[in-house]
Design a protein around this motif. Structure first.
Motif, PDB file in Angstrom:
ATOM      1  N   LEU A 106       0.815  -1.208   0.000  1.00  0.00           N
ATOM      2  CA  LEU A 106       0.000   0.000   0.000  1.00  0.00           C
ATOM      3  C   LEU A 106       0.856   1.269   0.000  1.00  0.00           C
ATOM      4  O   LEU A 106       0.503   2.257  -0.627  1.00  0.00           O
ATOM      5  CB  LEU A 106      -0.951  -0.005   1.197  1.00  0.00           C
ATOM      6  N   THR A 116      -7.014   1.195  -8.013  1.00  0.00           N
ATOM      7  CA  THR A 116      -8.003   1.319  -6.953  1.00  0.00           C
ATOM      8  C   THR A 116      -8.569  -0.032  -6.515  1.00  0.00           C
ATOM      9  O   THR A 116      -8.780  -0.254  -5.323  1.00  0.00           O
ATOM     10  CB  THR A 116      -9.153   2.257  -7.370  1.00  0.00           C
ATOM     11  N   ARG A 144      -5.912  -1.753  -4.375  1.00  0.00           N
ATOM     12  CA  ARG A 144      -5.824  -1.079  -3.075  1.00  0.00           C
ATOM     13  C   ARG A 144      -6.997  -1.490  -2.186  1.00  0.00           C
ATOM     14  O   ARG A 144      -6.824  -1.736  -0.990  1.00  0.00           O
ATOM     15  CB  ARG A 144      -5.815   0.430  -3.239  1.00  0.00           C
ATOM     16  N   SER A 145      -8.180  -1.557  -2.778  1.00  0.00           N
ATOM     17  CA  SER A 145      -9.351  -1.968  -2.015  1.00  0.00           C
ATOM     18  C   SER A 145      -9.156  -3.365  -1.450  1.00  0.00           C
ATOM     19  O   SER A 145      -9.438  -3.618  -0.271  1.00  0.00           O
ATOM     20  CB  SER A 145     -10.602  -1.912  -2.903  1.00  0.00           C
ATOM     21  N   HIS A 163      -6.549  -3.415   1.433  1.00  0.00           N
ATOM     22  CA  HIS A 163      -7.147  -2.941   2.688  1.00  0.00           C
ATOM     23  C   HIS A 163      -8.128  -3.981   3.243  1.00  0.00           C
ATOM     24  O   HIS A 163      -8.214  -4.173   4.459  1.00  0.00           O
ATOM     25  CB  HIS A 163      -7.858  -1.607   2.470  1.00  0.00           C
ATOM     26  N   ARG A 222     -11.325   2.168   4.449  1.00  0.00           N
ATOM     27  CA  ARG A 222     -10.372   2.504   3.376  1.00  0.00           C
ATOM     28  C   ARG A 222     -10.641   1.658   2.129  1.00  0.00           C
ATOM     29  O   ARG A 222     -10.567   2.158   1.010  1.00  0.00           O
ATOM     30  CB  ARG A 222      -8.941   2.296   3.855  1.00  0.00           C
ATOM     31  N   ALA A 223     -10.954   0.393   2.354  1.00  0.00           N
ATOM     32  CA  ALA A 223     -11.261  -0.486   1.224  1.00  0.00           C
ATOM     33  C   ALA A 223     -12.477   0.030   0.472  1.00  0.00           C
ATOM     34  O   ALA A 223     -12.473   0.094  -0.764  1.00  0.00           O
ATOM     35  CB  ALA A 223     -11.500  -1.914   1.710  1.00  0.00           C
ATOM     36  N   HIS A 235     -11.963   3.049  -1.776  1.00  0.00           N
ATOM     37  CA  HIS A 235     -11.367   2.749  -3.078  1.00  0.00           C
ATOM     38  C   HIS A 235     -12.338   2.035  -4.003  1.00  0.00           C
ATOM     39  O   HIS A 235     -12.239   2.153  -5.222  1.00  0.00           O
ATOM     40  CB  HIS A 235     -10.095   1.907  -2.919  1.00  0.00           C
ATOM     41  N   ASN A 236     -13.251   1.264  -3.426  1.00  0.00           N
ATOM     42  CA  ASN A 236     -14.226   0.533  -4.231  1.00  0.00           C
ATOM     43  C   ASN A 236     -15.460   0.293  -3.385  1.00  0.00           C
ATOM     44  O   ASN A 236     -15.513  -0.645  -2.587  1.00  0.00           O
ATOM     45  CB  ASN A 236     -13.625  -0.797  -4.710  1.00  0.00           C
ATOM     46  N   SER A 237     -16.456   1.128  -3.575  1.00  0.00           N
ATOM     47  CA  SER A 237     -17.666   1.047  -2.752  1.00  0.00           C
ATOM     48  C   SER A 237     -18.470  -0.239  -3.018  1.00  0.00           C
ATOM     49  O   SER A 237     -19.351  -0.580  -2.253  1.00  0.00           O
ATOM     50  CB  SER A 237     -18.564   2.263  -3.006  1.00  0.00           C
ATOM     51  N   ASN A 276     -17.081  -3.242  -3.054  1.00  0.00           N
ATOM     52  CA  ASN A 276     -16.326  -4.350  -2.464  1.00  0.00           C
ATOM     53  C   ASN A 276     -17.156  -4.946  -1.325  1.00  0.00           C
ATOM     54  O   ASN A 276     -17.085  -4.496  -0.189  1.00  0.00           O
ATOM     55  CB  ASN A 276     -14.963  -3.867  -1.970  1.00  0.00           C
TER      56      ASN A 276
END
Length: 93
Positions: free
Chosen positions: A46, A53, A56-57, A60, A82-83, A86-88, A90
């Protein structure tokens, strides 16, 4: 498993004389020696990785899951937030 990946990176760095691969193998070797190698590796990715993105998701999310299993609830929520930042979508976070 981590040790095997590090050895592969070290071999690739030697075979290609690639400074970036060597730097990553050194970083991961240091993480392997830490008290929490999984968290240290993910932190390294990270902090220094060129992750998109989605990656990164996921990083996290994996940190959050590891923290959850260690019963570190506040840190878990931070990582999952945080995850999702980056990607709602997820769903795992």
């Amino acid at each position: 498993m981590l040790r095997q990946w590090i050895e592969i990176l070290e071999q690739a760095a030697q075979d290609t004389a690639d400074a970036a691969l060597l730097a990553w193998s050194i970083c991961l070797r240091g993480a392997l020696a830490s008290d929490e190698p999984v968290l240290a590796c993910l932190s390294g990715l990270l902090a220094h990785g060129r992750l998109g993105t989605a990656a990164r998701s996921w990083a996290h999310t994996y940190r959050g899951r590891h923290l959850y299993l260690s019963q570190r609830d506040e840190e878990t929520l931070i990582e999952f937030d945080r995850a999702l930042a980056h990607n709602s979508r997820n769903a795992h976070a």
